[in-house]
Design an enzyme around this catalytic site. Structure first.
Site, short mmCIF file in Angstrom:
data_model
loop_
_atom_site.label_atom_id
_atom_site.label_comp_id
_atom_site.label_asym_id
_atom_site.label_seq_id
_atom_site.Cartn_x
_atom_site.Cartn_y
_atom_site.Cartn_z
N ASP A 170 -22.56 16.77 -49.20
CA ASP A 170 -21.66 17.06 -50.32
C ASP A 170 -22.32 18.06 -51.28
O ASP A 170 -21.67 18.99 -51.77
CB ASP A 170 -21.33 15.76 -51.06
N HIS A 180 -20.59 8.61 -51.43
CA HIS A 180 -20.23 9.61 -50.43
C HIS A 180 -18.82 9.27 -49.94
O HIS A 180 -18.65 8.61 -48.91
CB HIS A 180 -21.21 9.63 -49.26
P1 NAI Z 1 -20.35 9.58 -33.07
O1 NAI Z 1 -19.29 8.56 -32.85
O2 NAI Z 1 -20.32 10.87 -32.33
O3 NAI Z 1 -21.77 8.92 -32.78
C1 NAI Z 1 -22.14 7.66 -33.25
C2 NAI Z 1 -23.11 7.07 -32.25
O4 NAI Z 1 -23.61 5.85 -32.79
C3 NAI Z 1 -22.49 6.73 -30.90
O5 NAI Z 1 -23.24 7.36 -29.87
C4 NAI Z 1 -22.58 5.22 -30.83
O6 NAI Z 1 -22.81 4.75 -29.52
C5 NAI Z 1 -23.79 4.95 -31.73
N1 NAI Z 1 -23.87 3.59 -32.24
C6 NAI Z 1 -22.88 2.75 -32.61
N2 NAI Z 1 -23.37 1.57 -32.98
C7 NAI Z 1 -24.71 1.65 -32.86
C8 NAI Z 1 -25.76 0.73 -33.08
N3 NAI Z 1 -25.53 -0.51 -33.49
N4 NAI Z 1 -27.02 1.16 -32.86
C9 NAI Z 1 -27.26 2.41 -32.42
N5 NAI Z 1 -26.31 3.30 -32.17
C10 NAI Z 1 -25.05 2.93 -32.40
O7 NAI Z 1 -20.38 9.82 -34.63
P2 NAI Z 1 -21.06 11.04 -35.45
O8 NAI Z 1 -20.07 12.13 -35.57
O9 NAI Z 1 -22.38 11.33 -34.87
O10 NAI Z 1 -21.18 10.38 -36.90
C11 NAI Z 1 -22.03 9.29 -37.13
C12 NAI Z 1 -21.78 8.69 -38.49
O11 NAI Z 1 -22.10 9.61 -39.52
C13 NAI Z 1 -20.33 8.29 -38.75
O12 NAI Z 1 -20.34 7.01 -39.39
C14 NAI Z 1 -19.84 9.33 -39.70
O13 NAI Z 1 -18.78 8.86 -40.49
C15 NAI Z 1 -21.08 9.59 -40.50
N6 NAI Z 1 -21.11 10.84 -41.26
C16 NAI Z 1 -21.68 10.81 -42.50
C17 NAI Z 1 -21.78 11.95 -43.28
C18 NAI Z 1 -22.40 11.91 -44.64
O14 NAI Z 1 -22.34 12.93 -45.32
N7 NAI Z 1 -23.00 10.83 -45.11
C19 NAI Z 1 -21.24 13.22 -42.78
C20 NAI Z 1 -20.70 13.17 -41.45
C21 NAI Z 1 -20.63 12.00 -40.73
#
Ligand code: NAI
Length: 328
Positions: free
Chosen positions: A159, A187
């Site tokens: 952000d 966030h």
């Molecule tokens: P994604 O769905 O592509 O990847 C998430 C991964 O986490 C998957 O491979 C899944 O198998 C794994 N996962 C789920 N539960 C797990 C556990 N208990 N232990 C280990 N791995 C586990 O999602 P992406 O796009 O990589 O985003 C990840 C997170 O980041 C989302 O929650 C998203 O909302 C968040 N995010 C936060 C931002 C911020 O500014 N704080 C910005 C963009 C995304």
């Protein structure tokens, strides 16, 4: 050379993981002199995909990459961790109530907090990226009583970077001219990107913009809703920019903010600026020698006060909700 730093990354096979791991391994997280060992945590179904990413990491022959281990068990993944990037989370699916979302994430961040408590290195630094990031960080922290509370942080750097970019574009200046930008609060769409304390080429940013309507109706919503705009355009949520922000967050925490500047981090409140103690809220912070401090003494006018209060109220609600669910 230094001995390798253990970096644990959860959700390693996800899209942020894919953008993140290569930059960690190439030295952008901790600097060009620090070798890293990657410890990847995934759910069992995604371990194979993580192995594929590890093969590609091998194929880069990164000089700083001292090893890669892959786990489906949090205790093992956090054993000896110096840095923990908690990316994997349970996304909100259609029709999901907030309580269900928090509960599902509690099922992830509680055991990870316990694992960090049990086995992480004494100097562990945690960044929670997985949403709802601030409250997930709070859950993990609650289950790691032996780890200093301030080591649990949540990412608002994306952000922060978005706000810098929007402001620089508006004023037609390079991003390097912008200093002292602050993201306050959660966030989420309630976050408050603050231009009243920011500077552009040494001048007050709000004055340089000189357009309160733009600030209220354009700048703040554009920054706050940028995530949704990316999904709309790309068909997938921000990944490379989120990974970049995670790199920036940890790099700044470890290496310090520049003189005359600060950054934004979601951190446990000490009560500064009327933010209730304990909730994990974004603040203006300076960092030095691996520690951070909230910038003190900023004057908060009525406009900023109302915005900060609104985003903080949402964080308090989230905290009360996870408390109600017995997650903290
Ligand atoms: P994604 O769905 O592509 O990847 C998430 C991964 O986490 C998957 O491979 C899944 O198998 C794994 N996962 C789920 N539960 C797990 C556990 N208990 N232990 C280990 N791995 C586990 O999602 P992406 O796009 O990589 O985003 C990840 C997170 O980041 C989302 O929650 C998203 O909302 C968040 N995010 C936060 C931002 C911020 O500014 N704080 C910005 C963009 C995304």
């Amino acid at each position: 050379t230094q001995s390798p730093v253990n970096v644990t990354v959860t959700g390693a096979a996800g899209q942020i993981g894919y953008a993140l791991l290569f930059r960690i391994a190439s030295g952008h997280l901790l600097g060009p002199d620090t070798p890293v060992k990657l410890r990847l945590l995934e759910i069992p179904q995604a371990v194979k995909a993580a192995e594929g990413t590890a093969m590609e990491l091998d194929d880069c022959a990164f000089p700083l990459l001292a090893g890669i281990d892959i786990f489906d068990d949090a205790k093992q993944a956090f054993d000896g961790a110096n840095v923990g990037l908690l990316v994997g989370a349970r996304p909100r699916t259609k029709g999901m109530e907030r309580g269900d979302l928090l509960e599902a994430n509690g099922g992830i961040f509680k055991p990870q907090g316990e694992a960090i408590n049990a086995g992480a290195a004494d100097d562990i630094k945690i960044l929670v990226v997985g949403n709802p990031a601030n409250t997930n960080a709070l859950i993990a922290q609650a289950h790691a009583p032996d780890v200093p509370a301030e080591r649990f942080t949540a990412m608002t750097r994306l952000d922060h970077n978005r706000a810098i970019s929007q402001l620089a574009a508006k004023l037609g200046v390079p991003v390097t001219e912008i200093k002292k930008l602050t993201i306050w609060g959660n966030h989420s769409a309630t976050q408050y990107p603050d231009l009243f304390h920011a500077e552009v080429g040494g001048r007050n940013a709000a004055e340089a913009v000189g357009d309160q309507a733009w600030l209220e109706n354009d700048f703040i919503p554009t920054v706050a809703k940028r995530g949704a705009a990316i999904i709309e355009a790309r068909g997938a949520s921000s990944a490379a920019s989120a990974a970049n922000a995670a790199i920036d967050h940890v790099h700044t925490w470890v290496n310090g903010t520049a003189e005359g500047d600060w950054t934004s981090m979601g951190i446990p409140s000490d009560g500064s600026y009327g933010v209730p103690e304990g909730i994990i809220s974004s603040f203006p912070v300076t960092t030095k020698d691996g520690a951070y401090e909230i910038v003190q003494g900023l004057e908060i006018d009525d406009f900023s006060r109302a915005r900060i209060d609104a985003t903080v109220a949402e964080l308090v609600e989230e905290r009360d909700a996870v408390k109600g669910l017995g997650l903290i």
